[in-house]
Motif scaffolding. Structure first.
Motif, PDB file in Angstrom:
ATOM      1  N   ILE A 177      -6.704   9.265 -26.498  1.00 42.28           N
ATOM      2  CA  ILE A 177      -5.995  10.319 -25.743  1.00 42.28           C
ATOM      3  C   ILE A 177      -4.490  10.141 -25.872  1.00 42.28           C
ATOM      4  CG2 ILE A 177      -5.538  11.182 -23.419  1.00 42.28           C
ATOM      5  CD1 ILE A 177      -8.455  10.532 -22.740  1.00 42.28           C
ATOM      6  N   ARG A 178      -4.040   8.897 -25.770  1.00 41.60           N
ATOM      7  CA  ARG A 178      -2.604   8.618 -25.855  1.00 41.60           C
ATOM      8  C   ARG A 178      -2.047   8.934 -27.241  1.00 41.60           C
ATOM      9  NH1 ARG A 178      -3.097   4.043 -24.245  1.00 41.60           N
ATOM     10  NH2 ARG A 178      -3.041   2.840 -26.169  1.00 41.60           N
ATOM     11  N   GLN A 179      -2.757   8.505 -28.276  1.00 43.10           N
ATOM     12  CA  GLN A 179      -2.279   8.748 -29.644  1.00 43.10           C
ATOM     13  C   GLN A 179      -2.312  10.223 -30.010  1.00 43.10           C
ATOM     14  OE1 GLN A 179      -4.743   6.189 -32.083  1.00 43.10           O
ATOM     15  NE2 GLN A 179      -3.505   4.366 -31.655  1.00 43.10           N
ATOM     16  N   LYS A 231     -11.083   1.834 -22.692  1.00 43.52           N
ATOM     17  CA  LYS A 231      -9.777   1.525 -23.289  1.00 43.52           C
ATOM     18  C   LYS A 231      -9.602   2.247 -24.622  1.00 43.52           C
ATOM     19  CE  LYS A 231      -8.987  -2.991 -21.154  1.00 43.52           C
ATOM     20  NZ  LYS A 231      -8.735  -4.445 -21.408  1.00 43.52           N
ATOM     21  N   ARG A 285     -11.259  16.068 -24.133  1.00 44.43           N
ATOM     22  CA  ARG A 285     -10.046  15.961 -23.315  1.00 44.43           C
ATOM     23  C   ARG A 285      -9.352  17.323 -23.179  1.00 44.43           C
ATOM     24  NH1 ARG A 285      -7.209  12.939 -19.493  1.00 44.43           N
ATOM     25  NH2 ARG A 285      -4.984  13.286 -19.778  1.00 44.43           N
ATOM     26  N   ALA A 302      -8.907   5.840 -23.865  1.00 44.27           N
ATOM     27  CA  ALA A 302      -7.517   5.996 -23.413  1.00 44.27           C
ATOM     28  C   ALA A 302      -6.554   5.944 -24.590  1.00 44.27           C
ATOM     29  CB  ALA A 302      -7.184   4.913 -22.391  1.00 44.27           C
ATOM     30  N   ARG A 303      -6.837   5.056 -25.553  1.00 43.79           N
ATOM     31  CA  ARG A 303      -5.966   4.961 -26.730  1.00 43.79           C
ATOM     32  C   ARG A 303      -6.008   6.243 -27.554  1.00 43.79           C
ATOM     33  NH1 ARG A 303      -7.315   4.444 -31.676  1.00 43.79           N
ATOM     34  NH2 ARG A 303      -9.445   3.768 -31.175  1.00 43.79           N
ATOM     35  N   GLY A 330     -10.016  11.661 -16.785  1.00 42.98           N
ATOM     36  CA  GLY A 330      -9.573  10.435 -17.421  1.00 42.98           C
ATOM     37  C   GLY A 330     -10.668   9.803 -18.259  1.00 42.98           C
ATOM     38  N   VAL A 384      -1.779  12.923 -22.999  1.00 46.51           N
ATOM     39  CA  VAL A 384      -1.542  12.353 -21.680  1.00 46.51           C
ATOM     40  C   VAL A 384      -0.712  13.340 -20.863  1.00 46.51           C
ATOM     41  CG1 VAL A 384      -0.484  10.465 -20.382  1.00 46.51           C
ATOM     42  CG2 VAL A 384      -1.632  10.001 -22.560  1.00 46.51           C
ATOM     43  N   ARG A 385      -1.208  13.691 -19.695  1.00 47.27           N
ATOM     44  CA  ARG A 385      -0.509  14.652 -18.828  1.00 47.27           C
ATOM     45  C   ARG A 385       0.645  13.966 -18.109  1.00 47.27           C
ATOM     46  NH1 ARG A 385      -4.701  17.574 -15.014  1.00 47.27           N
ATOM     47  NH2 ARG A 385      -2.901  18.914 -14.676  1.00 47.27           N
ATOM     48  N   LYS A 386       1.819  14.515 -18.240  1.00 45.72           N
ATOM     49  CA  LYS A 386       2.977  13.954 -17.564  1.00 45.72           C
ATOM     50  C   LYS A 386       2.952  14.377 -16.098  1.00 45.72           C
ATOM     51  CE  LYS A 386       6.006  13.832 -21.602  1.00 45.72           C
ATOM     52  NZ  LYS A 386       7.304  14.277 -22.174  1.00 45.72           N
ATOM     53  N   ARG A 387       3.157  13.420 -15.246  1.00 46.41           N
ATOM     54  CA  ARG A 387       3.197  13.716 -13.816  1.00 46.41           C
ATOM     55  C   ARG A 387       4.531  14.349 -13.449  1.00 46.41           C
ATOM     56  NH1 ARG A 387       0.486   8.522 -10.691  1.00 46.41           N
ATOM     57  NH2 ARG A 387      -1.573   8.651 -11.683  1.00 46.41           N
TER      58      ARG A 387
END
Length: 367
Positions: free
Chosen positions: A112-114, A106, A84, A109-110, A91, A118-121
């Motif tokens: 990456i999130r933890q 999923k 990542r 994604a978890r 993604g 995660v890229r803020k828009r």
């Protein structure tokens, strides 16, 4: 009171549980469960935790099981985090597809999130602000956008266009740095008119000393600019004009309409402030008013998104030695010069007899 309702409504449930434990010691399990309107097992749970861990036993406990047989291994999590960071725009689906990661999307994604990856828009206003700062680094006339506007869907212009035989298409160029514009008109939206407009514009810029070979002209992928994708006769007339002048032609990706935001925003402005307001008695009056609006936009109209400055103000701020008269270009009907354009070939500004090589002084004296 109902115990579950109390738990959901209180921020500090520690005191309620402590009071429950003390009451259970004094009144017993059954009486405490009756008074708190809960089950005996709930009372027993908090009494047991209080005996085992003291006050800490009354705090909320994590509901994660001690053993998760299908938990993602640490090695895979580290690999996902590393990939990542290498591809911050990819993604879960793309990472799994390209690197065959043996977990679900999923799970990726978890991870990456933890990991906080995660890229803020960016909000729209932040993107616009950052883009304006990028544009400020450009030189005047370094980057120009060209597009064509169909005027047939403008409510007030359409009936006058039909009755007075006014042109249907506006060929527009806009300098990204200063916001200045030039435009001309055509009865048809084709490669010949696009080439004539490019030739007309380049001669104007060259006359006032703009360094043509250092320019970039950007367009969309319309057939008037690039020709037909099935055509086997080589490059379009528009591209030939640019290449002859040494100008780099940049094309936006398909469906990337925001890449032409400067010229598109002018199309919205000129529709609201000119085409949807003005009345004309004949073609000559239309051309005169179109010329007048172009001068107003370049020399007098202040742009709120450019610090409430006119294109002339911005040109002077850059310290450029190019005269502001570079923006003084009379709109023409491109179709009237097709024969002269074909006879003159594609070379820009070489023939004094070519009717497209306008005498600017003569044209301004006419106005």
């Amino acid at each position: 009171m109902v115990y579950n309702d109390v738990m959901r409504g209180l921020h500090n449930i520690f005191n309620v549980r402590l009071a429950m434990v003390h009451l259970a010691r004094d009144k017993g399990i059954s009486e405490t469960a009756r008074q708190y309107n809960t089950t005996r097992n709930t009372v027993k749970k908090w009494v047991r935790r209080y005996k085992e861990k003291g006050l800490k036993g009354l705090e909320n406990q994590k509901r994660v099981p001690n053993h998760i047989p299908h938990k993602t291994s640490k090695e895979i999590e580290e690999k996902v985090i590393e990939l990542r960071k290498t591809h911050p725009a990819w993604g879960p689906d793309r990472l799994k597809e390209h690197y065959d990661i043996p977990v679900s999307t999923k799970a990726i994604a978890r991870i990456i999130r933890q990991a906080g990856l995660v890229r803020k828009r960016k909000r729209k206003w932040k993107k616009q602000r950052d883009l304006r700062e990028v544009k400020k680094k450009l030189l005047p006339f370094e980057f120009i956008e060209i597009d064509v506007k169909d005027l047939v869907d403008i409510e007030k212009y359409w009936p006058q266009m039909r009755m007075l035989h006014l042109p249907r298409y506006e060929f527009t160029a806009r300098d990204v740095r200063t916001g200045g514009e030039w435009y001309a008109y055509g009865e048809t939206k084709d490669g010949t008119n696009a080439a004539i407009f490019a030739k007309y514009l380049l001669e104007q810029l060259q006359y006032y000393g703009v360094n043509i070979p250092e320019m970039i002209i950007q367009t969309d992928n319309g057939s008037e600019f690039i020709g037909s994708v099935l055509k086997k006769k080589g490059k379009s007339a528009f591209v030939k004009v640019l290449e002859t002048a040494g100008v780099l032609h940049a094309r936006i990706p398909p469906r990337a309409c925001t890449w032409q935001s400067d010229v598109e925003s002018f199309h919205k402005i000129v529709e609201d402030e000119f085409y949807d307001l003005e009345d004309y008695r004949n073609l000559q009056e239309f051309k005169a008013k179109a010329y007048a609006y172009g001068l107003y936009f370049n020399f007098k109209r202040k742009n709120r998104y450019r610090g409430r400055k006119t294109p002339i103000d911005i040109l002077e701020e850059t310290g450029s030695s190019i005269s502001p008269q570079v923006f003084n270009l009379q709109p023409i009907i491109l179709d009237n010069f097709i024969d002269d354009f074909i006879e003159g070939g594609y070379h820009v500004g070489s023939s004094a007899n070519n009717s497209i090589t306008f005498s600017l002084t003569e044209e301004k004296n006419k106005v």
